[in-house]
Write a protein that holds these residues in place. Structure first.
Motif, PDB file in Angstrom:
ATOM      1  N   LEU A  99       0.636  -1.152  -0.139  1.00 12.05           N
ATOM      2  CA  LEU A  99       0.016   0.008  -0.286  1.00 12.05           C
ATOM      3  C   LEU A  99       1.246   1.141  -0.313  1.00 12.05           C
ATOM      4  O   LEU A  99       0.528   2.310  -0.662  1.00 12.05           O
ATOM      5  CB  LEU A  99      -0.294  -0.290   1.344  1.00 12.05           C
ATOM      6  CG  LEU A  99      -1.990  -1.028   1.135  1.00 12.05           C
ATOM      7  CD1 LEU A  99      -3.087  -1.200   2.405  1.00 12.05           C
ATOM      8  CD2 LEU A  99      -2.913  -0.401   0.201  1.00 12.05           C
ATOM      9  N   GLY A 100       2.043   1.247   0.556  1.00 10.76           N
ATOM     10  CA  GLY A 100       3.011   2.129   0.429  1.00 10.76           C
ATOM     11  C   GLY A 100       3.935   2.580  -0.412  1.00 10.76           C
ATOM     12  O   GLY A 100       3.881   4.051  -1.135  1.00 10.76           O
ATOM     13  N   LEU A 101       4.326   1.330  -1.057  1.00 13.67           N
ATOM     14  CA  LEU A 101       4.461   1.396  -2.059  1.00 13.67           C
ATOM     15  C   LEU A 101       3.406   1.867  -3.724  1.00 13.67           C
ATOM     16  O   LEU A 101       3.873   2.537  -4.208  1.00 13.67           O
ATOM     17  CB  LEU A 101       4.773  -0.333  -2.317  1.00 13.67           C
ATOM     18  CG  LEU A 101       5.795   0.081  -3.943  1.00 13.67           C
ATOM     19  CD1 LEU A 101       6.834   0.215  -4.497  1.00 13.67           C
ATOM     20  CD2 LEU A 101       5.946  -1.132  -4.449  1.00 13.67           C
ATOM     21  N   SER A 102       1.984   1.457  -3.435  1.00 16.11           N
ATOM     22  CA  SER A 102       1.241   2.195  -4.618  1.00 16.11           C
ATOM     23  C   SER A 102       0.849   3.308  -4.211  1.00 16.11           C
ATOM     24  O   SER A 102       1.251   4.299  -5.222  1.00 16.11           O
ATOM     25  CB  SER A 102       0.366   1.363  -4.909  1.00 16.11           C
ATOM     26  OG  SER A 102      -0.034   1.817  -3.004  1.00 16.11           O
ATOM     27  N   GLN A 103       1.255   3.804  -3.134  1.00 17.94           N
ATOM     28  CA  GLN A 103       1.133   5.570  -3.454  1.00 17.94           C
ATOM     29  C   GLN A 103       3.025   6.090  -3.740  1.00 17.94           C
ATOM     30  O   GLN A 103       2.267   7.391  -4.221  1.00 17.94           O
ATOM     31  CB  GLN A 103       1.339   6.100  -1.873  1.00 17.94           C
ATOM     32  CG  GLN A 103      -0.428   5.323  -1.135  1.00 17.94           C
ATOM     33  CD  GLN A 103      -0.469   5.435   0.313  1.00 17.94           C
ATOM     34  OE1 GLN A 103       0.222   6.148   0.912  1.00 17.94           O
ATOM     35  NE2 GLN A 103      -1.431   4.518   0.363  1.00 17.94           N
ATOM     36  N   ALA A 104       3.824   5.955  -3.191  1.00 12.16           N
ATOM     37  CA  ALA A 104       5.090   6.179  -4.019  1.00 12.16           C
ATOM     38  C   ALA A 104       5.267   6.595  -5.367  1.00 12.16           C
ATOM     39  O   ALA A 104       5.198   7.007  -5.988  1.00 12.16           O
ATOM     40  CB  ALA A 104       6.073   5.408  -3.846  1.00 12.16           C
ATOM     41  N   ARG A 105       4.195   5.586  -6.010  1.00 10.47           N
ATOM     42  CA  ARG A 105       4.161   5.082  -7.447  1.00 10.47           C
ATOM     43  C   ARG A 105       2.658   6.274  -7.892  1.00 10.47           C
ATOM     44  O   ARG A 105       2.332   5.598  -9.311  1.00 10.47           O
ATOM     45  CB  ARG A 105       4.105   3.405  -7.774  1.00 10.47           C
ATOM     46  CG  ARG A 105       5.099   2.832  -7.806  1.00 10.47           C
ATOM     47  CD  ARG A 105       4.635   1.361  -8.059  1.00 10.47           C
ATOM     48  NE  ARG A 105       6.025   0.164  -7.621  1.00 10.47           N
ATOM     49  CZ  ARG A 105       6.056  -0.721  -7.949  1.00 10.47           C
ATOM     50  NH1 ARG A 105       5.001  -1.229  -7.970  1.00 10.47           N
ATOM     51  NH2 ARG A 105       7.733  -1.106  -7.591  1.00 10.47           N
ATOM     52  N   VAL A 220       8.265   4.596  -0.427  1.00 11.48           N
ATOM     53  CA  VAL A 220       9.121   5.760  -1.018  1.00 11.48           C
ATOM     54  C   VAL A 220      10.311   5.073  -0.891  1.00 11.48           C
ATOM     55  O   VAL A 220      11.113   5.317  -2.278  1.00 11.48           O
ATOM     56  CB  VAL A 220       9.413   6.744  -0.062  1.00 11.48           C
ATOM     57  CG1 VAL A 220      10.276   7.778  -0.752  1.00 11.48           C
ATOM     58  CG2 VAL A 220       7.776   7.242  -0.007  1.00 11.48           C
ATOM     59  N   LEU A 221      11.164   4.412  -0.394  1.00 12.58           N
ATOM     60  CA  LEU A 221      13.057   3.990   0.146  1.00 12.58           C
ATOM     61  C   LEU A 221      12.509   3.230  -1.612  1.00 12.58           C
ATOM     62  O   LEU A 221      13.826   3.069  -2.264  1.00 12.58           O
ATOM     63  CB  LEU A 221      13.460   2.950   0.728  1.00 12.58           C
ATOM     64  CG  LEU A 221      13.337   4.490   1.921  1.00 12.58           C
ATOM     65  CD1 LEU A 221      13.554   3.900   3.342  1.00 12.58           C
ATOM     66  CD2 LEU A 221      14.886   5.279   1.795  1.00 12.58           C
ATOM     67  N   TYR A 222      12.008   1.897  -1.090  1.00 15.56           N
ATOM     68  CA  TYR A 222      11.744   0.848  -2.250  1.00 15.56           C
ATOM     69  C   TYR A 222      12.051   0.992  -3.864  1.00 15.56           C
ATOM     70  O   TYR A 222      12.487   0.963  -4.668  1.00 15.56           O
ATOM     71  CB  TYR A 222      10.709   0.021  -1.946  1.00 15.56           C
ATOM     72  CG  TYR A 222       9.895  -1.194  -2.942  1.00 15.56           C
ATOM     73  CD1 TYR A 222      10.729  -2.815  -2.891  1.00 15.56           C
ATOM     74  CD2 TYR A 222      10.431  -0.965  -4.171  1.00 15.56           C
ATOM     75  CE1 TYR A 222      10.818  -3.695  -3.412  1.00 15.56           C
ATOM     76  CE2 TYR A 222       9.384  -1.751  -5.038  1.00 15.56           C
ATOM     77  CZ  TYR A 222       9.912  -3.473  -4.939  1.00 15.56           C
ATOM     78  OH  TYR A 222      10.190  -4.528  -5.838  1.00 15.56           O
ATOM     79  N   GLU A 223      10.469   1.978  -3.526  1.00 15.09           N
ATOM     80  CA  GLU A 223      10.153   2.922  -5.457  1.00 15.09           C
ATOM     81  C   GLU A 223      11.861   3.835  -5.562  1.00 15.09           C
ATOM     82  O   GLU A 223      11.655   3.674  -6.610  1.00 15.09           O
ATOM     83  CB  GLU A 223       9.249   3.122  -5.556  1.00 15.09           C
ATOM     84  CG  GLU A 223       9.336   4.828  -6.688  1.00 15.09           C
ATOM     85  CD  GLU A 223       8.588   3.552  -7.590  1.00 15.09           C
ATOM     86  OE1 GLU A 223       8.085   3.665  -8.907  1.00 15.09           O
ATOM     87  OE2 GLU A 223       8.589   2.344  -6.988  1.00 15.09           O
ATOM     88  N   LYS A 224      12.597   4.826  -4.735  1.00 17.33           N
ATOM     89  CA  LYS A 224      13.783   5.315  -5.330  1.00 17.33           C
ATOM     90  C   LYS A 224      14.947   4.513  -5.610  1.00 17.33           C
ATOM     91  O   LYS A 224      15.403   4.731  -6.544  1.00 17.33           O
ATOM     92  CB  LYS A 224      13.894   6.293  -4.157  1.00 17.33           C
ATOM     93  CG  LYS A 224      15.144   6.733  -4.320  1.00 17.33           C
ATOM     94  CD  LYS A 224      15.395   8.232  -3.101  1.00 17.33           C
ATOM     95  CE  LYS A 224      16.730   8.741  -3.299  1.00 17.33           C
ATOM     96  NZ  LYS A 224      16.734   9.677  -4.817  1.00 17.33           N
TER      97      LYS A 224
END
Length: 247
Positions: A99-105, A220-224
């Motif tokens: 869920l956190g990753l989907s928001q980062a994307r 955020v860290l994963y997407e970055k």
């Protein structure tokens, strides 16, 4: 996003392993905080579901806990209970990370996405079990190795869910990503640790914000550092083995 570099395009992950990112700790934290504000309702609902699951597990295991006169306690069938808990919780924790990753994307999802990874329960549980064993061994040995594995394996569940990696490859790649920017990532974990100190001081009220913020930060860290591109899991003969550690 991939960036053009000369005659070829490098993926986010390649740039991470080459340590060529511009990593601003403050900017990453502020972005995670802004994402938490924008998606607070979904994140807090998912966190509540996870907490309720833990409460239910606690209630079920209560009859198996014996408290002694000196304040110590023993748990009957402890290993079985711990493994069962990992199987129940790991897909839900993965759902929160995602869920956190989907928001980062910029592709926010509903709270029901929390249950999307139940079909991966065996792979996710195995990944979490290995992570827990590594962390516990590290804590028993010198404490610092345990803290290292706690931080370094933070992306492993997401790599299994997002990139379809095996547990071992996910854990190794997560450690390589952490090693590339260990100073900056450790600084962010330290900020979260400082914030966690406020939880007992506020009688638990600050957890309402800190828990969603943590999952936003990991997203955020994963997407970055890893991004949405396909991860290569098998190296060509002349390439370096992806399973090796980069310190």
């Amino acid at each position: 996003m991939p960036e053009n570099n000369g005659d070829h395009t490098k993926t986010t992950l390649q740039r991470t392993l080459e340590k060529s990112h511009d990593f601003d700790v403050k900017a990453v934290f502020l972005r995670a905080n802004q994402m938490t504000k924008a998606n607070f309702a979904t994140l807090i609902q998912a966190c509540i579901v996870l907490v309720v699951v833990f409460v239910i597990i606690g209630a079920i295991t209560q009859p198996y806990i014996t408290v002694h006169d000196d304040g110590s306690f023993t748990i009957q069938h402890q290993s079985f209970i711990e493994i069962a808990t990992v199987f129940v919780v790991s897909p839900l924790i993965t759902g929160l990370y995602m869920l956190g990753l989907s928001q980062a994307r910029n592709t926010p999802r509903t709270v029901f996405a929390l249950f999307d990874y139940i079909p991966l329960i065996f792979l996710l549980a195995l990944t979490q079990l290995v992570n827990s064993i590594l962390m516990q061994l590290g804590l028993v040995l010198l404490i610092i190795p345990g803290l290292y594995f706690w931080m370094a394996t933070s992306f492993s569940l997401m790599l299994v869910a997002d990139k379809s990696l095996t547990p071992l490859k996910a854990i190794l790649l997560s450690c390589r990503v952490f090693n590339a920017y260990w100073g900056q990532i450790t600084a962010l974990f330290m900020i979260m640790a400082v914030l966690a100190i406020t939880i007992p001081l506020t009688l638990g009220l600050s957890l309402i914000w800190i828990m969603p913020l943590y999952f936003s930060l990991i997203g955020v860290l994963y997407e970055k550092l890893i991004g949405g591109e396909q991860v290569r899991t098998e190296a060509k003969p002349k390439e370096r083995n992806e399973s090796s550690f980069d310190a």
